[in-house]
Write a protein that holds these residues in place. Structure first.
Motif, mmCIF file in Angstrom:
data_model
loop_
_atom_site.group_PDB
_atom_site.id
_atom_site.type_symbol
_atom_site.label_atom_id
_atom_site.label_comp_id
_atom_site.label_asym_id
_atom_site.label_seq_id
_atom_site.Cartn_x
_atom_site.Cartn_y
_atom_site.Cartn_z
ATOM 1 N N SER A 92 -14.548 -9.475 -1.224
ATOM 2 C CA SER A 92 -14.999 -9.726 0.148
ATOM 3 C C SER A 92 -15.530 -8.517 0.908
ATOM 4 O O SER A 92 -16.052 -8.671 2.010
ATOM 5 N N SER A 93 -15.378 -7.319 0.364
ATOM 6 C CA SER A 93 -15.813 -6.133 1.104
ATOM 7 C C SER A 93 -16.850 -5.335 0.317
ATOM 8 O O SER A 93 -17.109 -5.623 -0.846
ATOM 9 N N SER B 264 0.818 -1.215 0.000
ATOM 10 C CA SER B 264 0.000 0.000 0.000
ATOM 11 C C SER B 264 0.853 1.266 0.000
ATOM 12 O O SER B 264 0.354 2.366 -0.234
ATOM 13 N N ASN C 273 -18.335 -11.009 -5.942
ATOM 14 C CA ASN C 273 -18.716 -10.577 -4.606
ATOM 15 C C ASN C 273 -20.191 -10.890 -4.362
ATOM 16 O O ASN C 273 -21.081 -10.200 -4.860
ATOM 17 N N SER D 297 -10.149 -7.515 -1.904
ATOM 18 C CA SER D 297 -11.073 -6.495 -1.375
ATOM 19 C C SER D 297 -12.365 -6.455 -2.173
ATOM 20 O O SER D 297 -13.454 -6.364 -1.609
ATOM 21 N N ARG E 284 -15.934 -7.249 -9.473
ATOM 22 C CA ARG E 284 -16.722 -7.228 -8.231
ATOM 23 C C ARG E 284 -18.108 -7.845 -8.435
ATOM 24 O O ARG E 284 -18.583 -8.624 -7.613
ATOM 25 N N GLU F 73 -16.385 -2.047 0.020
ATOM 26 C CA GLU F 73 -15.667 -0.828 -0.367
ATOM 27 C C GLU F 73 -15.884 -0.551 -1.851
ATOM 28 O O GLU F 73 -15.920 -1.488 -2.667
ATOM 29 N N VAL G 282 -10.881 0.901 -2.718
ATOM 30 C CA VAL G 282 -9.962 -0.211 -2.960
ATOM 31 C C VAL G 282 -8.683 0.295 -3.609
ATOM 32 O O VAL G 282 -7.572 -0.116 -3.250
ATOM 33 N N LYS H 73 -6.515 1.933 -1.091
ATOM 34 C CA LYS H 73 -6.064 0.933 -0.124
ATOM 35 C C LYS H 73 -4.825 0.196 -0.615
ATOM 36 O O LYS H 73 -3.957 -0.186 0.175
#
Length: 325
Positions: free
Chosen positions: A280-281, A231, A320, A277, A316, A283, A288, A291
């Motif tokens: 699973s999230s 990051s 997701n 990310s 996504r 965001e 992302v 991040k």
């Protein structure tokens, strides 16, 4: 009529072997239903009459032994399992037969990890080949003269074909059916077997493992630093200074050890984190992006699509489940 030899290697994975046989055999049934002669003569070819496959769970009875086949038109090499060096040793007697058949005009298609057996013949040297993305590091180490393209579902190199991971072999079989029997029959086969037609790459399925199967400890330390600090803004000069190496020396060693440049490695680590990310999230894409250390929206999206084959939003939506709930 095309003579198709589906090899039965010791330790073959039954699915790709039987799946191939079913698809080619079904094409013959389509032709019979139209009152036409079958187009394929499909035979299971082995080193012995009975061969244990899928870790010894199943026994396949072959139609013919390799010494019984003087000439064939197409050789199918199914996926093999287990430790690859050992699997190749058990099946080395196939190699001279495959080479001889190719010299006589036969085409060859490897399915998934069957690429290891095909590469052992030397016929792939200087050519492109696909295999399962999980085997990327081992394949590159064992066959450095082959141009591995793990993003591809199918490669076609002058009568030598290969497929990507696992069930993507079905796409290669459809590709061959279209070549030999036409688009209409290939589409019909895809519909009957519920196979997604014309998939071109396996990028969205790939999980970057990091190439650690080497002995260069300095490079391993650089890899670990990148993976633990993706990051942040990381420069090559910074990494070189950390290992007390010159920049060019580090770049050369890193490329030799991992088959990636340092910049490519950093990008792949960042994109792998972004994929996790997005899977699973909740965001959004910009969150992302920040991040994983990107500030340029266009650069992030371009790099993500190049590595995964999908835009961040497409990825996504595909993976997701919480977003769909």
């Amino acid at each position: 009529m095309k003579h198709i030899s589906i090899l039965v290697p010791k330790g073959a994975i039954l699915g790709s072997l039987e799946g191939s046989r079913q698809l080619f055999s079904q094409v013959n049934e389509f032709y019979k239903a139209k009152g036409l002669d079958p187009v394929f003569e499909v035979k299971l070819i082995g080193l012995s009459k009975e061969t244990l496959v899928s870790g010894g769970l199943f026994t396949v009875n072959t139609d013919l032994l390799i010494e019984d086949v003087e000439k064939t038109d197409l050789i199918i090499i199914p996926a093999i399992d287990g430790e690859m060096q050992s699997a190749l040793e058990k099946n080395r007697d196939f190699i001279p037969w495959i080479v001889k058949q190719y010299s006589q005009g036969a085409e060859i298609a490897s399915l998934c990890l069957g690429a290891f057996l095909l590469a052992s013949t030397g016929l792939l040297n200087g050519r492109k080949c696909a295999t399962h993305w999980l085997a990327e590091n081992d394949f590159k180490r064992m066959f450095p003269d082959v141009q591995l393209v793990t993003q591809k579902i199918i490669t076609d190199e002058q009568g030598i074909y290969s497929s990507g991971g696992a069930f993507s072999y079905l796409n290669l079989i459809l590709y061959l059916i279209e070549k030999y029997a036409g688009r209409e029959i290939a589409v019909l086969s895809a519909k009957v077997f519920a196979i997604e037609l014309d998939r071109e790459n396996q990028l969205s399925f790939t999980i970057f493992q990091g190439q650690k199967g080497h002995e260069d400890e300095c490079v391993k330390k650089v890899q670990e630093y990148i993976e633990n600090n993706f990051s942040e803004k990381i420069t090559i000069d910074q990494l070189a200074d950390m290992q007390a190496l010159g920049r060019r020396n580090l770049e050369r060693r890193f490329k030799k050890a991992t088959s990636n440049t340092i910049v490519e490695y950093i990008q792949r680590v960042k994109m792998e984190a972004a994929k996790v990310s997005l899977e699973s999230s909740r965001e959004n894409v910009n969150e992302v992006m920040y991040k994983v250390g990107y500030t340029d929206n266009k650069a992030f999206r371009t790099t993500f699509k190049r590595i995964t084959g999908l835009s961040p939003i497409q990825y996504r939506s595909k993976y997701n489940r919480s977003i769909m709930a």
